[in-house]
Design an enzyme around this catalytic site. Structure first.
Site, PDB file in Angstrom:
ATOM      1  N   GLU A 167       0.810  -1.229   0.000  1.00 33.49           N
ATOM      2  CA  GLU A 167       0.000   0.000   0.000  1.00 33.49           C
ATOM      3  C   GLU A 167       0.836   1.268   0.000  1.00 33.49           C
ATOM      4  O   GLU A 167       0.721   2.111   0.890  1.00 33.49           O
ATOM      5  CB  GLU A 167      -0.976   0.013   1.184  1.00 33.49           C
ATOM      6  CG  GLU A 167      -2.018  -1.075   1.109  1.00 33.49           C
ATOM      7  CD  GLU A 167      -3.174  -0.895   2.101  1.00 33.49           C
ATOM      8  OE1 GLU A 167      -3.080  -0.026   2.986  1.00 33.49           O
ATOM      9  OE2 GLU A 167      -4.165  -1.623   1.978  1.00 33.49           O
ATOM     10  N   GLU A 376      -5.378  -8.508   0.336  1.00 33.14           N
ATOM     11  CA  GLU A 376      -6.187  -8.162   1.516  1.00 33.14           C
ATOM     12  C   GLU A 376      -7.633  -7.915   1.115  1.00 33.14           C
ATOM     13  O   GLU A 376      -7.897  -7.308   0.076  1.00 33.14           O
ATOM     14  CB  GLU A 376      -5.682  -6.880   2.206  1.00 33.14           C
ATOM     15  CG  GLU A 376      -4.439  -7.050   3.031  1.00 33.14           C
ATOM     16  CD  GLU A 376      -3.974  -5.746   3.687  1.00 33.14           C
ATOM     17  OE1 GLU A 376      -4.817  -4.913   4.058  1.00 33.14           O
ATOM     18  OE2 GLU A 376      -2.751  -5.586   3.819  1.00 33.14           O
TER      19      GLU A 376
END
Ligand code: GCO
Length: 475
Positions: A167, A376
């Site tokens: 991320e 995720e």
């Protein structure tokens, strides 16, 4: 109800990150990361909670892996704490720290669980932050590459799936734009420089991995929220295009094409905040080809036109979704975030949108034609123990709808290698402490970090066990 099966080698997985689960923050020679320090500044995290002990995975990994094996889990994504390997970021390898991951990987393999190793999940050594500003300096390229090489050599032939950066869009926005993660800055120009440097790091380690002829695949994990237009007002459609360029393509285009989206880059140039290209940058970015794109999907995002004079400011490039923060944010002249009237929201105000994961896979597949690993997806909620059980049907509902949507995306033509839920055990939510739970496995610990740390599988644990057994979900 009908059962639609997944590809036979589909990786049914689950995920975590070092700082959020390990604890043992200063054991066995580990150095201090920026997070070890940040959590000690009063008021930065929920009730000043920290990861000193976290869920003590460092000492309980065998018990955790055993639970994974009993569930039938096929893959476990975890991250390595750089400070365990190189306490000060570089220099001599701290063998004891490395040994923890060697043991963890061996334990996973012994139980037929595929390790998915994330090189960087936000915990840069404080020493590098102090020495040259960490991600703010190109010096990090050599240090990161050296750190990555050490792990490539150690786990050659053992670890087949590697995530370079987790991320990047979130840790940079939170750290340099919104000032809610270390190093706690709000400096747009620096934000773009840091991202450019992180892109160079990402490209460098991907190239290293390929040059070393590693037997496996590597790619970054991107937090992708597909952008929707509020309605068919042409201005709102344009706003959604802008948001997709500024919030998604700005990273994914660089990962896959080695180029920034033109409209946004030109706009940054006009504003004098475009990242600086040095000689060789363009070639480096273009030369690195990820083997897959990791996608962290939690929610979609809806936008409307945002007139320049409106002035709703920069600074919330993406959203943590903390209650109350998701309303007014955006960029004047481009877009502003609005509430989507068609979806429900979690207690933390995150949109629940299973169709969005299908939209995400479709968009990525048509723009990039790259295999996807969902690194995720999950639901953060308060959980309650009743008679020693946790009836998290809301989580089962969330996950099963996403699993179905992924199956549809595969039928649409997306190549999806696997699905890692967030998270395996409950863990530290960076800013929300231990009250916001994501796990299949409940960890006995209250919001003031008191508890036995005992593990209790939730109802969702057994639901997933069944999905894995059947290689698909009935929905
Ligand atoms: C939280 C977040 C995290 C992230 C994860 C990102 O509540 O702190 O949801 O757990 O999802 O670390 O990769």
């Amino acid at each position: 109800k009908e059962l639609k099966q997944f590809p036979s080698d589909f990786l049914w997985g689950s995920a975590s990150a070092a700082y959020q689960v390990e604890g043992a923050w200063d054991e066995d020679g580990k150095g201090v990361s920026v997070w070890d320090n940040y959590v000690r500044i009063p008021g930065k995290t929920f009730k000043d909670t920290n990861g000193d002990v976290a869920v003590d995975h460092y000492h309980r990994y065998k018990e955790d892996v055993k639970l994974m094996a009993e569930q039938g889990l096929k893959a476990y994504r975890f991250s390595v704490a750089w400070t365990r390997i190189f306490p000060n970021g570089r220099g001599e390898v701290n063998q004891k720290g490395l040994q923890f991951y060697v043991d963890l990987v061996d334990e996973l393999i012994a139980h037929n669980i595929e390790p998915v190793l994330t090189l960087y999940h936000w915990d840069i050594p404080q020493a590098l932050q102090d020495e040259y500003g960490g991600w703010e300096s190109r010096k990090i390229i050599a240090d990161f590459n050296n750190y990555a090489k050490t792990l490539f050599e150690t786990f050659r032939g053992k670890v087949k799936y590697w995530v370079s950066l987790n991320e990047q869009n979130i840790f940079t926005a939170h750290g340099w734009l919104m000032g809610i993660h270390p190093p706690d800055k709000k400096e747009p120009k620096l934000f773009y420089e840091v991202n450019h440097i992180a892109n160079l790091v990402n490209a460098t380690v991907i190239n290293t991995f390929h040059e070393m002829k590693m037997d496996g695949k590597i790619g970054p994990s991107f937090a992708y929220s597909p952008q929707y237009a509020l309605d068919s007002n042409p201005k709102n459609i344009l706003a959604a295009e802008n948001a997709e360029d500024a919030l998604s393509h700005f990273w994914m285009d660089v990962y896959l094409y080695g180029e920034y989206p033109i409209a946004i880059f030109n706009r940054l140039k006009e504003q004098g905040i475009a990242p600086t290209f040095e000689e060789g940058d363009a070639e480096l970015l273009k030369s690195a080809k990820p083997d897959f794109l990791g996608i962290n999907y939690y929610q979609s995002n809806t936008v409307a036109w945002n007139p320049l004079e409106n002035g709703v400011g920069m600074g919330e490039m993406n959203t943590t979704g903390k209650k109350g923060t998701s309303g007014e944010s955006g960029e004047p002249g481009l877009y502003k975030r609005v509430v989507n009237p068609h979806v429900e929201r979690t207690n933390w105000d995150w949109e629940i949108d299973p169709t969005g994961i299908r939209v995400a896979m479709r968009r990525i597949t048509s723009r990039y034609r790259v295999p996807i690993l969902i690194t995720e997806n999950g639901l953060g909620e308060y959980d309650k123990v009743e008679d020693g059980k946790i009836h998290d049907d809301y989580r089962i509902d969330y996950l099963s709808k996403h699993v179905s949507a992924i199956r549809e995306a595969i039928s649409d033509g997306a190549t999806v290698l696997g699905y890692c839920t967030w998270s395996y055990t409950d863990l530290l939510s960076w800013l929300n402490g231990y009250q916001k739970r994501y796990g299949f496995v409940y960890v006995d610990q209250d919001e003031t970090m008191q508890g036995s740390l005992k593990r209790i599988p939730k109802d969702s644990y057994y639901w997933y066990k069944d999905v894995i057994e059947k290689n698909g979900s009935e929905n």
